[in-house]
Design a protein around this motif. Structure first.
Motif, mmCIF file in Angstrom:
data_model
loop_
_atom_site.group_PDB
_atom_site.id
_atom_site.type_symbol
_atom_site.label_atom_id
_atom_site.label_comp_id
_atom_site.label_asym_id
_atom_site.label_seq_id
_atom_site.Cartn_x
_atom_site.Cartn_y
_atom_site.Cartn_z
ATOM 1 N N CYS A 1 69.426 -56.930 4.868
ATOM 2 C CA CYS A 1 69.924 -57.624 6.070
ATOM 3 C C CYS A 1 71.438 -57.571 6.139
ATOM 4 O O CYS A 1 72.113 -57.986 5.199
ATOM 5 C CB CYS A 1 69.460 -59.077 6.047
ATOM 6 S SG CYS A 1 70.110 -60.055 7.425
ATOM 7 N N THR B 1 70.818 -55.474 14.984
ATOM 8 C CA THR B 1 70.816 -55.406 13.518
ATOM 9 C C THR B 1 71.059 -53.982 13.033
ATOM 10 O O THR B 1 71.873 -53.739 12.127
ATOM 11 C CB THR B 1 69.478 -55.931 12.965
ATOM 12 O OG1 THR B 1 69.278 -57.287 13.405
ATOM 13 C CG2 THR B 1 69.460 -55.882 11.448
ATOM 14 N N ARG C 1 63.911 -67.748 16.542
ATOM 15 C CA ARG C 1 65.302 -67.302 16.500
ATOM 16 C C ARG C 1 65.905 -67.547 15.122
ATOM 17 O O ARG C 1 66.721 -66.739 14.642
ATOM 18 C CB ARG C 1 66.120 -68.043 17.578
ATOM 19 C CG ARG C 1 67.607 -67.677 17.626
ATOM 20 C CD ARG C 1 67.807 -66.252 18.075
ATOM 21 N NE ARG C 1 69.184 -65.829 17.953
ATOM 22 C CZ ARG C 1 70.077 -65.829 18.961
ATOM 23 N NH1 ARG C 1 69.725 -66.253 20.169
ATOM 24 N NH2 ARG C 1 71.310 -65.396 18.763
ATOM 25 N N THR D 1 75.208 -64.833 13.340
ATOM 26 C CA THR D 1 73.964 -65.392 12.804
ATOM 27 C C THR D 1 72.857 -64.341 12.725
ATOM 28 O O THR D 1 72.016 -64.385 11.828
ATOM 29 C CB THR D 1 73.486 -66.561 13.678
ATOM 30 O OG1 THR D 1 73.357 -66.119 15.040
ATOM 31 C CG2 THR D 1 74.462 -67.721 13.606
ATOM 32 N N ASP D 2 72.840 -63.393 13.683
ATOM 33 C CA ASP D 2 71.770 -62.397 13.705
ATOM 34 C C ASP D 2 72.158 -61.241 14.616
ATOM 35 O O ASP D 2 73.258 -61.222 15.188
ATOM 36 C CB ASP D 2 70.445 -63.022 14.166
ATOM 37 C CG ASP D 2 70.576 -63.767 15.491
ATOM 38 O OD1 ASP D 2 71.311 -63.281 16.381
ATOM 39 O OD2 ASP D 2 69.958 -64.835 15.647
ATOM 40 N N PHE E 1 73.318 -59.368 7.834
ATOM 41 C CA PHE E 1 73.869 -60.707 8.105
ATOM 42 C C PHE E 1 73.553 -61.669 6.959
ATOM 43 O O PHE E 1 73.624 -62.880 7.109
ATOM 44 C CB PHE E 1 73.268 -61.278 9.407
ATOM 45 C CG PHE E 1 73.487 -60.385 10.590
ATOM 46 C CD1 PHE E 1 74.700 -60.341 11.242
ATOM 47 C CD2 PHE E 1 72.469 -59.555 11.041
ATOM 48 C CE1 PHE E 1 74.909 -59.508 12.344
ATOM 49 C CE2 PHE E 1 72.655 -58.718 12.132
ATOM 50 C CZ PHE E 1 73.884 -58.695 12.774
ATOM 51 N N CYS F 1 67.102 -57.901 19.104
ATOM 52 C CA CYS F 1 67.702 -58.238 17.810
ATOM 53 C C CYS F 1 67.690 -57.027 16.889
ATOM 54 O O CYS F 1 68.641 -56.794 16.132
ATOM 55 C CB CYS F 1 66.944 -59.394 17.169
ATOM 56 S SG CYS F 1 67.617 -59.927 15.588
ATOM 57 N N TYR G 1 59.151 -62.391 11.811
ATOM 58 C CA TYR G 1 60.231 -63.002 12.590
ATOM 59 C C TYR G 1 59.626 -63.674 13.817
ATOM 60 O O TYR G 1 59.420 -63.042 14.851
ATOM 61 C CB TYR G 1 61.258 -61.947 12.992
ATOM 62 C CG TYR G 1 61.699 -61.059 11.836
ATOM 63 C CD1 TYR G 1 62.374 -61.594 10.748
ATOM 64 C CD2 TYR G 1 61.414 -59.693 11.831
ATOM 65 C CE1 TYR G 1 62.756 -60.791 9.671
ATOM 66 C CE2 TYR G 1 61.794 -58.881 10.780
ATOM 67 C CZ TYR G 1 62.455 -59.436 9.693
ATOM 68 O OH TYR G 1 62.820 -58.641 8.646
ATOM 69 N N TYR H 1 65.386 -64.619 12.861
ATOM 70 C CA TYR H 1 66.079 -63.359 13.166
ATOM 71 C C TYR H 1 67.242 -63.092 12.208
ATOM 72 O O TYR H 1 67.599 -61.931 11.969
ATOM 73 C CB TYR H 1 66.622 -63.377 14.599
ATOM 74 C CG TYR H 1 65.557 -63.303 15.672
ATOM 75 C CD1 TYR H 1 64.208 -63.162 15.362
ATOM 76 C CD2 TYR H 1 65.898 -63.365 17.016
ATOM 77 C CE1 TYR H 1 63.242 -63.095 16.350
ATOM 78 C CE2 TYR H 1 64.942 -63.295 18.017
ATOM 79 C CZ TYR H 1 63.610 -63.164 17.681
ATOM 80 O OH TYR H 1 62.665 -63.095 18.658
ATOM 81 N N ARG H 2 67.816 -64.155 11.668
ATOM 82 C CA ARG H 2 68.977 -63.972 10.788
ATOM 83 C C ARG H 2 68.604 -63.255 9.489
ATOM 84 O O ARG H 2 69.480 -62.787 8.767
ATOM 85 C CB ARG H 2 69.630 -65.314 10.474
ATOM 86 C CG ARG H 2 68.818 -66.232 9.578
ATOM 87 C CD ARG H 2 69.563 -67.520 9.280
ATOM 88 N NE ARG H 2 69.845 -68.249 10.503
ATOM 89 C CZ ARG H 2 70.911 -69.036 10.662
ATOM 90 N NH1 ARG H 2 71.784 -69.174 9.680
ATOM 91 N NH2 ARG H 2 71.099 -69.677 11.794
ATOM 92 N N HIS H 3 67.304 -63.181 9.224
ATOM 93 C CA HIS H 3 66.846 -62.515 8.004
ATOM 94 C C HIS H 3 66.344 -61.091 8.264
ATOM 95 O O HIS H 3 65.861 -60.438 7.335
ATOM 96 C CB HIS H 3 65.731 -63.333 7.351
ATOM 97 C CG HIS H 3 66.106 -64.753 7.068
ATOM 98 N ND1 HIS H 3 67.120 -65.100 6.193
ATOM 99 C CD2 HIS H 3 65.635 -65.931 7.578
ATOM 100 C CE1 HIS H 3 67.243 -66.410 6.154
ATOM 101 N NE2 HIS H 3 66.353 -66.939 6.982
#
Length: 421
Positions: free
Chosen positions: A413, A195, A53, A219-220, A415, A191, A50, A56-58
């Motif tokens: 994840c 998460t 940014r 998004t994250d 998200f 993050c 990561y 980060y969604r993953h």
């Protein structure tokens, strides 16, 4: 005369050389401490994929769990542990929460509060110490969900109460680290907190409808954490108000937080606890405010500690990582606690636990200490932990919920599916 002068010059030169060598070694040690501390942080975070940014969604719940655990066990064990204790404490500033605890007498009486407090730590510790896809973590969540469901069914626990509690466990460690530790939390670590606790809220079936992006999704973890913080602030503005139930619950919890403090020091220690509160929480708890100078000195103490750790302390080695719960069950199929914050529940009755320095200290200040046959010395069974009224109940429901959570594969994840929070 000349010989004496030469001897003096040689002694002076030798002393100067020694002083320079000592100063050089001291500076070298500081550089080493600084380099090793930040090197370990960079190395740890660089091991995850990561970088931006957008990445980060993953972030997976598994990775978030690992990053958070690293912070709790190695990087900031003292402050994060206090932050979690304070997160639980802060919820008692909400009358709907403290009134329930007062009615059940679970955290509002000296007879029940220590055991109830440790049971809460045990359940939280299980799903924070073991991977999100593990049977241990999901059994603990299932047990917690079962206990909550009894009160939810009767309308005594609202979704807002659960969401607020979840928010504090995500937010308080970040706040305490930024305010009191030798470095601040990175965006990647922030993050990770978002998460992990978003995934926990999903497992607890908490509704996020009151958050701004509930319809479109987040998004994250950073995005979710920002909105939870925004919502929690508004919730406190309307719901964190003075109430006698708040104070009664806070008094018993404060006594637990100060368990190892000799009674002669209680007045001072209570002022320290009050100093760590913000004005809104302090008013809700109906606690007197210490002087501004006292409050500044409390935080100055933390800053001095942070300065020392940053420049003069080597990083904590792996073998000294902070652990509260045993990794493996004992011969009885139960689990031992490795630390005892108040009453010595669920401890292995080893010679060190029964006769070590901590046991003698507890004896000296008139507190319970470990002994054979008392305080559940065989360890705990997570499916039976909790208030006495729930003892041995809900096992089929717990198994069903655990199986459901395991089938969901919570390591991924949270998200991954935009628009479906």
């Amino acid at each position: 005369m000349a010989q004496a002068s030469a001897s003096f010059s040689e002694a002076l030169s030798s002393a100067a050389t020694q002083a320079m060598a000592t100063a050089g070694a001291f500076v070298g040690y500081i550089v080493l401490c600084h380099a090793l501390r930040f090197r370990r942080t960079r190395k740890k975070l660089a091991s995850y994929p990561y970088r931006t940014r957008a990445d980060y969604r993953h972030m997976t719940t598994e990775h978030a769990f690992e990053i958070q655990k690293y912070l709790y066990e190695l990087e900031f064990p003292f402050v994060t542990n206090k932050a979690l204790e304070f997160a639980l404490f802060r919820t008692y500033g909400i009358p709907s929460i403290s009134r329930l605890l007062l009615a059940t007498k679970q955290l509002s009486t000296p007879e029940h509060a220590p055991k109830r407090y440790i049971d809460t730590e045990v359940i939280i510790g299980e799903f924070m110490s073991f991977a999100p896809g593990s049977e241990r973590a999901n059994t603990a969540i299932a047990r917690m969900n079962y206990i909550h469901s009894m009160y939810q069914a009767s309308g005594k626990i609202s979704n807002a109460d659960l969401l607020y509690t979840l928010a504090l466990f995500a937010l308080e460690p970040v706040r305490w680290i930024d305010r009191c530790e030798w470095r601040k939390v990175t965006d990647l670590e922030r993050c990770a907190f978002g998460t992990f606790w978003k995934s926990m809220g999903d497992a607890m079936e908490i509704s996020y409808d009151e958050l701004r992006s509930a319809g479109s999704g987040w998004t994250d973890g950073l995005h979710w954490l920002e909105e939870v913080e925004e919502w929690a602030k508004k919730y406190e503005e309307t719901d964190m108000v003075p109430d006698v139930a708040n104070k009664k619950t806070a008094d018993e919890t404060t006594a637990i937080l100060l368990w190892d403090v000799p009674k002669a020091m209680y007045p001072f220690a209570y002022k320290v606890v009050s100093a760590l509160m913000d004005d809104r929480l302090r008013k809700a708890m109906m606690y007197d405010a210490p002087s501004a100078t006292f409050q500044k000195n409390v935080y100055l103490t933390f800053r001095i500690r942070a300065f020392f750790l940053r420049h003069f302390a080597l990083p904590r080695p792996w073998f000294l990582r902070f652990q509260r719960i045993a990794e493996e069950p004992n011969k009885n199929g139960k689990t031992y606690l490795l630390e005892w914050p108040n009453e010595p529940w669920y401890l292995e009755p080893t010679f060190l636990n029964r006769w070590g320095p901590k046991a003698w200290f507890r004896w000296a200040i008139g507190r319970p200490y470990p002994s054979v046959g008392k305080y559940g010395s065989e360890g705990f069974d997570i499916q039976r932990v909790g208030p006495k009224t729930f003892e041995g109940k809900g096992l089929p429901e717990i198994d069903k919920t655990k199986s459901k959570l395991l089938a969901q594969g919570r390591s991924g994840c949270p998200f991954a599916f935009a628009g479906k929070p």
